[in-house]
Motif scaffolding. Structure first.
Motif, PDB file in Angstrom:
ATOM      1  N   ALA A 131       0.825  -1.209   0.000  1.00 47.46           N
ATOM      2  CA  ALA A 131       0.000   0.000   0.000  1.00 47.46           C
ATOM      3  C   ALA A 131       0.863   1.265   0.000  1.00 47.46           C
ATOM      4  CB  ALA A 131      -0.941   0.001   1.205  1.00 47.46           C
ATOM      5  N   VAL A 132       1.922   1.274   0.803  1.00 50.30           N
ATOM      6  CA  VAL A 132       2.829   2.432   0.832  1.00 50.30           C
ATOM      7  C   VAL A 132       3.431   2.636  -0.553  1.00 50.30           C
ATOM      8  CG1 VAL A 132       5.084   3.222   1.699  1.00 50.30           C
ATOM      9  CG2 VAL A 132       3.353   2.383   3.303  1.00 50.30           C
ATOM     10  N   GLY A 133       3.890   1.562  -1.172  1.00 49.16           N
ATOM     11  CA  GLY A 133       4.490   1.663  -2.500  1.00 49.16           C
ATOM     12  C   GLY A 133       3.522   2.199  -3.537  1.00 49.16           C
ATOM     13  N   ARG A 134       2.314   1.703  -3.535  1.00 46.19           N
ATOM     14  CA  ARG A 134       1.319   2.137  -4.525  1.00 46.19           C
ATOM     15  C   ARG A 134       0.902   3.593  -4.319  1.00 46.19           C
ATOM     16  NH1 ARG A 134       2.459  -0.747  -8.608  1.00 46.19           N
ATOM     17  NH2 ARG A 134       2.320  -2.952  -8.200  1.00 46.19           N
ATOM     18  N   VAL A 135       0.716   4.005  -3.072  1.00 44.72           N
ATOM     19  CA  VAL A 135       0.306   5.385  -2.798  1.00 44.72           C
ATOM     20  C   VAL A 135       1.402   6.357  -3.223  1.00 44.72           C
ATOM     21  CG1 VAL A 135      -0.129   7.042  -0.934  1.00 44.72           C
ATOM     22  CG2 VAL A 135      -1.353   4.875  -0.973  1.00 44.72           C
ATOM     23  N   PHE A 136       2.645   6.079  -2.845  1.00 47.80           N
ATOM     24  CA  PHE A 136       3.743   6.976  -3.219  1.00 47.80           C
ATOM     25  C   PHE A 136       3.984   6.953  -4.718  1.00 47.80           C
ATOM     26  CE2 PHE A 136       4.583   7.075   1.272  1.00 47.80           C
ATOM     27  CZ  PHE A 136       5.160   8.322   1.478  1.00 47.80           C
ATOM     28  N   ASN A 137       3.886   5.788  -5.338  1.00 53.80           N
ATOM     29  CA  ASN A 137       4.076   5.714  -6.784  1.00 53.80           C
ATOM     30  C   ASN A 137       3.050   6.586  -7.509  1.00 53.80           C
ATOM     31  OD1 ASN A 137       5.088   4.564  -9.359  1.00 53.80           O
ATOM     32  ND2 ASN A 137       3.025   3.741  -9.419  1.00 53.80           N
ATOM     33  N   ARG A 138       1.806   6.460  -7.122  1.00 52.63           N
ATOM     34  CA  ARG A 138       0.758   7.251  -7.767  1.00 52.63           C
ATOM     35  C   ARG A 138       1.007   8.753  -7.585  1.00 52.63           C
ATOM     36  NH1 ARG A 138      -5.275   6.456  -5.950  1.00 52.63           N
ATOM     37  NH2 ARG A 138      -4.980   8.400  -4.888  1.00 52.63           N
ATOM     38  N   HIS A 139       1.425   9.133  -6.397  1.00 55.24           N
ATOM     39  CA  HIS A 139       1.685  10.546  -6.111  1.00 55.24           C
ATOM     40  C   HIS A 139       2.868  11.063  -6.940  1.00 55.24           C
ATOM     41  CE1 HIS A 139       1.626  14.259  -3.844  1.00 55.24           C
ATOM     42  NE2 HIS A 139       2.917  14.111  -3.581  1.00 55.24           N
ATOM     43  N   PHE A 140       3.969  10.313  -6.945  1.00 55.39           N
ATOM     44  CA  PHE A 140       5.147  10.738  -7.708  1.00 55.39           C
ATOM     45  C   PHE A 140       4.876  10.735  -9.214  1.00 55.39           C
ATOM     46  CE2 PHE A 140       8.147   9.026  -4.169  1.00 55.39           C
ATOM     47  CZ  PHE A 140       7.916  10.157  -3.399  1.00 55.39           C
ATOM     48  N   THR A 160      -7.590   1.162   0.517  1.00 59.30           N
ATOM     49  CA  THR A 160      -7.917   0.348  -0.651  1.00 59.30           C
ATOM     50  C   THR A 160      -6.701  -0.461  -1.094  1.00 59.30           C
ATOM     51  OG1 THR A 160      -9.570   1.949  -1.366  1.00 59.30           O
ATOM     52  CG2 THR A 160      -8.738   0.428  -3.039  1.00 59.30           C
ATOM     53  N   TYR A 161      -5.549   0.215  -1.183  1.00 65.87           N
ATOM     54  CA  TYR A 161      -4.329  -0.496  -1.575  1.00 65.87           C
ATOM     55  C   TYR A 161      -3.933  -1.540  -0.535  1.00 65.87           C
ATOM     56  CZ  TYR A 161      -3.290   2.583  -5.540  1.00 65.87           C
ATOM     57  OH  TYR A 161      -3.315   3.257  -6.730  1.00 65.87           O
ATOM     58  N   TYR A 162      -4.200  -1.271   0.730  1.00 66.02           N
ATOM     59  CA  TYR A 162      -3.888  -2.240   1.780  1.00 66.02           C
ATOM     60  C   TYR A 162      -4.706  -3.514   1.575  1.00 66.02           C
ATOM     61  CZ  TYR A 162      -3.415  -4.475   6.309  1.00 66.02           C
ATOM     62  OH  TYR A 162      -3.181  -5.389   7.299  1.00 66.02           O
ATOM     63  N   ASN A 163      -5.981  -3.351   1.303  1.00 66.89           N
ATOM     64  CA  ASN A 163      -6.837  -4.523   1.046  1.00 66.89           C
ATOM     65  C   ASN A 163      -6.389  -5.267  -0.203  1.00 66.89           C
ATOM     66  OD1 ASN A 163      -8.446  -4.263   3.344  1.00 66.89           O
ATOM     67  ND2 ASN A 163      -9.750  -2.765   2.351  1.00 66.89           N
ATOM     68  N   ASP A 164      -6.027  -4.512  -1.249  1.00 65.24           N
ATOM     69  CA  ASP A 164      -5.477  -5.144  -2.456  1.00 65.24           C
ATOM     70  C   ASP A 164      -4.180  -5.871  -2.118  1.00 65.24           C
ATOM     71  OD1 ASP A 164      -7.562  -3.956  -3.847  1.00 65.24           O
ATOM     72  OD2 ASP A 164      -6.298  -2.407  -4.782  1.00 65.24           O
TER      73      ASP A 164
END
Length: 193
Positions: A131-140, A160-164
């Motif tokens: 989830a951390v990776g996906r959130v930061f990736n989307r932001h960057f 949402t990303y955590y559940n995924d």
């Protein structure tokens, strides 16, 4: 020029005042590999027999993941800022933040606690890292930096990303390199006989 006339910058003036930030194009497979590598590390830490050590290591892996993503997007990195944002993201999803701590402490109970704690920490640690990776990736990828990231606005996305991520980790566990290696070894042994 009158006081009522509007100053309209020319293209040259506009570019020099607000130079267009060029966002590096990063292949999705590169991002997936970066995140997957750290998720595997987080899952392995879940097996650490020492309570709380796994939490410290998990946080370090997540900070390192943000650093790796920042490098891919040529975004300035600040370890302190990354720690604060990750902490806010985890804290905004309170059950997500409390789960790993509770299961890490569960390891203090001899035998049963270690087994239950390790099994759960592999999933929760891997999912939160995903989830951390996906959130930061989307932001960057959208041109953001650590300075303009608002963890409060990203908490739903993080959940949402955590559940995924829980499903992602379960899928990785099914096709772990050790399992694939064992299958290949068995196939090699069978063909040799």
């Amino acid at each position: 020029m009158n006081a009522n006339e509007e100053l309209v910058p020319t293209a040259q003036t506009a570019e020099s005042v607000h130079p267009e930030q060029e966002i590096p194009v990063v292949a999705q497979c590169e991002i997936d590999a970066l995140i997957r590598k750290r998720v595997y590390g987080a899952m392995a830490l879940g097996l650490a027999p020492v309570a709380v050590l796994d939490l410290v290591g998990l946080f370090a892996i997540q900070v390192e993941l943000v650093n790796a993503l920042a490098k891919k997007y040529d975004v300035p990195f600040s370890k302190d800022k990354a720690k604060n944002i990750i902490g806010s993201l985890l804290g905004s999803a309170l059950p997500v933040a409390l789960g790993p701590a509770a299961f890490s402490l569960l390891k203090l109970i001899p035998l049963i606690g270690m087994t239950a704690g390790a099994a759960t920490m592999t999933i929760m640690g891997g999912a939160s890292t995903y989830a951390v990776g996906r959130v930061f990736n989307r932001h960057f990828a959208s041109g953001g930096t650590l300075l303009d990231m608002d963890a409060g606005k990203l908490k739903e996305s993080f959940r949402t990303y955590y559940n995924d991520g829980k499903q992602y980790v379960k899928g990785l566990r099914k096709k772990s390199p050790e399992a694939q290696g064992a299958t290949e070894d068995a196939a090699t042994a069978q063909s040799a006989s």
